[in-house]
Design an enzyme around this catalytic site. Structure first.
Site, PDB file in Angstrom:
ATOM      1  N   GLU A   1     -69.632  65.008 -14.876  1.00  0.00           N
ATOM      2  CA  GLU A   1     -68.980  65.883 -13.894  1.00  0.00           C
ATOM      3  C   GLU A   1     -70.079  66.467 -13.024  1.00  0.00           C
ATOM      4  O   GLU A   1     -70.698  67.471 -13.382  1.00  0.00           O
ATOM      5  CB  GLU A   1     -68.209  67.014 -14.572  1.00  0.00           C
ATOM      6  CG  GLU A   1     -66.944  66.564 -15.222  1.00  0.00           C
ATOM      7  CD  GLU A   1     -66.150  67.742 -15.792  1.00  0.00           C
ATOM      8  OE1 GLU A   1     -66.291  68.870 -15.279  1.00  0.00           O
ATOM      9  OE2 GLU A   1     -65.417  67.514 -16.757  1.00  0.00           O
TER      10      GLU A   1
ATOM     11  N   GLU B   1     -65.550  68.851 -22.978  1.00  0.00           N
ATOM     12  CA  GLU B   1     -66.438  70.014 -23.146  1.00  0.00           C
ATOM     13  C   GLU B   1     -66.097  70.749 -24.445  1.00  0.00           C
ATOM     14  O   GLU B   1     -65.954  71.967 -24.477  1.00  0.00           O
ATOM     15  CB  GLU B   1     -66.317  70.980 -21.955  1.00  0.00           C
ATOM     16  CG  GLU B   1     -66.915  70.427 -20.682  1.00  0.00           C
ATOM     17  CD  GLU B   1     -67.084  71.499 -19.600  1.00  0.00           C
ATOM     18  OE1 GLU B   1     -66.388  72.523 -19.658  1.00  0.00           O
ATOM     19  OE2 GLU B   1     -67.914  71.295 -18.708  1.00  0.00           O
TER      20      GLU B   1
HETATM   21  C1  GLA Z   1     -65.475  71.753 -16.548  1.00  0.00           C
HETATM   22  C2  GLA Z   1     -64.242  71.002 -16.998  1.00  0.00           C
HETATM   23  C3  GLA Z   1     -63.455  70.454 -15.838  1.00  0.00           C
HETATM   24  C4  GLA Z   1     -63.296  71.495 -14.758  1.00  0.00           C
HETATM   25  C5  GLA Z   1     -64.664  71.965 -14.313  1.00  0.00           C
HETATM   26  C6  GLA Z   1     -64.637  73.019 -13.225  1.00  0.00           C
HETATM   27  O1  GLA Z   1     -66.493  70.900 -16.315  1.00  0.00           O
HETATM   28  O2  GLA Z   1     -64.584  69.948 -17.863  1.00  0.00           O
HETATM   29  O3  GLA Z   1     -62.201  70.053 -16.313  1.00  0.00           O
HETATM   30  O4  GLA Z   1     -62.554  72.562 -15.254  1.00  0.00           O
HETATM   31  O5  GLA Z   1     -65.315  72.559 -15.396  1.00  0.00           O
HETATM   32  O6  GLA Z   1     -63.963  72.590 -12.116  1.00  0.00           O
END
Ligand code: GLA
Length: 578
Positions: free
Chosen positions: A234, A158
């Site tokens: 995700e 991210e």
């Molecule tokens: C983001 C991050 C993950 C995690 C999620 C929330 O997507 O990439 O590592 O922190 O948020 O659980």
């Protein structure tokens, strides 16, 4: 050798369109003797792949001391995924977020002077290169093109939510390719135009992270990734908890309907998490988007496979949806079993605290400056007069006493920075409650920030004692017993007990009538507990227990009300929002 590539519209396995149905399991959040059963359970939901992050700070807590053995044996984890007939996706970061301590970055790295994190800073990149080389030495020979099962590797995490340094991303790609990684490389971002733009590079396959409004998010992703497979890397099927909050759950039917939208659109998916596991020891992270919120020990995440490995309603709801699109095994994981109930009397024991450092410090040093990786440091000085004691900030919670008498607590979450104290010998026992894993405060130092003042005058001359929590617990084996009265005046205090089990079993230790502290079973560091909640029970994985005698050791920071350790039949993760 099999091939795995990205085609015009799909992932291609040996040239044929292939949908990734993956679930996240972090090997570093699961006892290694349970890896195989958790992976197996994930396959039974209908998955064909397992995804894991790599936590740099777990492998290299001290610079140059790389460890990939035992509970950190990433190679063995990937091999177990392969043995289950599943593909693997590896996300080595170096930053992983993940509600994990410091977002996975080692404290020695974030504590380096003048190092710009997550940017093309040469000092930062030199360390990252060393780290990635260590990881890829494990991953490269396990790629699908070399007879293994690894099909994708992710660059950063991210990144568009943090920076836009394209040279940095390009350098990560260069290091990855130079280390022999030949599988397709991806990035993940929250699907906003700015994040998708900033977080990736041409040649990397863009994917999204989200858990709702899937159709809209896929459309945004498609604008920025015009060809190739759509993937939600995700798919947030639950959420995490912080101390002082509620226990987060999401509706199984609503989550299943989001999944249906994804699969109907032809997208690939990685469930975040399929099985969350546990922040054992001191590994939890924290969020700070204006208020510091340390995360709890459980990482159950309300995932389809719960913290103890049992399928939940969500497991079956997801399996039903997946079955419409792909073959799903008939077998289902064994149902929840109730854990043995045991009530253990605890006896306080005399702690020997480590000696203070010889040096006297002009300013209170940070945990980072001391190279101290455990959760506690005691800071002491002399207060020449009574008055207002004030701090820039205390990270994260300080128990304040003068001449051994408690005078108050300063808690960062509540923004407390000052209190009135009598003259005398000041002692501050400071707990680091978890390092921020997201956003601008990533990597910030811990301990007392700045020079404390008494009536506006700086307090110099500090005596400092770093305290290893695990070392206090290990004294349980030999330390003499003390009375309850003696124990309530010492901080920290320590207690121990022993109990008998007919056979090794998962246990749930109820800390609901204790204060705040750390707990160990048979020397295994389960993690933190806190009456502040929401989490009340700590998960004890069966492999740390044994048939016959077992021990429990508790290091307590608040007065302990109930001198029993109660093991209860199942998890109590706290109240949920109505
Ligand atoms: C983001 C991050 C993950 C995690 C999620 C929330 O997507 O990439 O590592 O922190 O948020 O659980």
């Amino acid at each position: 050798m099999p091939t795995f590539t990205i085609g015009e519209t799909d992932f291609l396995l040996d040239g044929e369109p292939h949908r990734i149905l993956s679930g996240a399991i972090h090997y570093f959040r699961v006892h290694p003797d349970q890896w195989a059963e958790r992976i197996h359970a994930a396959r039974l939901m209908g998955l064909n792949s397992i995804e894991t992050y790599v936590a740099w700070n777990a492998h290299e807590p001290r610079r140059g001391e790389w460890d990939a053995s035992g509970a950190l044996d990433l190679g063995r984890f990937l091999d177990l995924v392969a043995a289950e007939g599943m593909h693997a996706i590896v996300r080595p970061g170096p930053y992983i977020c993940a509600e994990w301590h410091n977002g996975g970055l080692p404290v020695w790295l974030t504590g380096m002077r003048d190092v710009a994190l997550r940017q093309s800073d040469p000092d930062y990149l030199a360390e990252v290169t060393r780290y990635l080389d260590n990881v890829y030495e494990i991953v490269a020979p396990r790629q699908i093109g070399r007879g293994g099962n690894v099909v994708l590797v992710q660059i950063e995490n991210e990144y568009g939510a943090y920076g836009n340094d394209k040279e940095y991303l390009a350098e990560l790609v260069r290091v990855t390719r130079a280390a022999g990684i030949t599988v397709p490389l991806t990035t993940v971002d929250q699907p906003t135009p700015q994040m998708l733009r900033d977080g990736s590079l041409p040649g990397l396959h863009l994917t999204g992270s989200f858990g709702s409004r899937s159709a809209e998010r896929l459309a945004t992703l498609r604008e920025h990734q015009p060809t190739g497979p759509l993937m939600c890397s995700e798919f947030w099927d639950g959420w995490f908890d912080w101390w002082g909050g509620i226990h987060h759950t999401t509706d199984a039917a609503a989550a299943a309907s989001e999944l249906e939208t994804l699969l109907a659109a032809g997208a690939s998916v990685n469930f975040y998490m399929v099985h969350g596991g546990t922040n054992f020891g001191l590994t939890n992270g924290a969020n700070d988007k204006g208020r510091y919120l340390p995360l709890v020990t459980s990482y159950d995440y309300d995932a389809p496979i719960d913290e103890a490995g049992s399928p939940t309603a969500k497991f079956f709801a997801f399996r039903d949806v997946i079955a419409k699109y792909a073959p799903v095994p008939d077998e289902v994981p064994p149902p929840v079993r109730s854990a043995p109930e045991v009530s253990v009397a605890l006896e306080p024991y005399a702690l020997t605290l480590p000696p203070a450092l010889e040096e006297t410090f002009e300013e209170p040093p940070s945990f980072d400056g001391l190279g101290h990786l455990s959760a506690l440091v005691r800071y002491e000085t002399v207060l020449p007069e009574a008055g207002l004691l004030a701090f820039d900030e205390v990270r994260d919670r300080a128990w304040v006493s003068v001449d051994d008498r408690p005078v108050g607590i300063l808690d960062r979450t509540r923004g407390e920075r000052a209190l009135v104290v009598p003259a005398g010998r000041l002692s501050l026992l400071v707990e680091e409650q978890g390092r921020v894993n997201y956003d601008a405060r990533l990597g910030e130092p811990k301990g007392i920030v700045g020079v404390p003042t008494l009536e506006g005058q700086p307090l110099r001359s500090w005596i400092v004692t770093p305290i290893e929590v695990a070392a206090l617990a290990s004294q349980a084996a030999t330390a003499p017993v003390i009375s309850r009265e003696e124990s309530t005046t010492s901080r920290p205090a320590a207690l121990r007990g022993s109990f008998h089990l007919a056979e090794s079993a998962d246990l749930f230790l109820d800390a609901g009538r204790w204060g705040k502290g750390f707990v160990f079973v048979n020397g295994f560091f389960l993690g933190r507990y806190w009456a502040n909640g929401p989490q009340r029970t700590l998960y004890v994985p069966a492999p740390v227990t044994r048939s016959g005698p077992n021990t429990v050791a508790v290091v307590e920071l608040e007065p302990m009300v109930d001198l029993t350790a109660n093991f209860v039949t199942g998890p109590l993760l706290g109240p949920v929002e109505e």
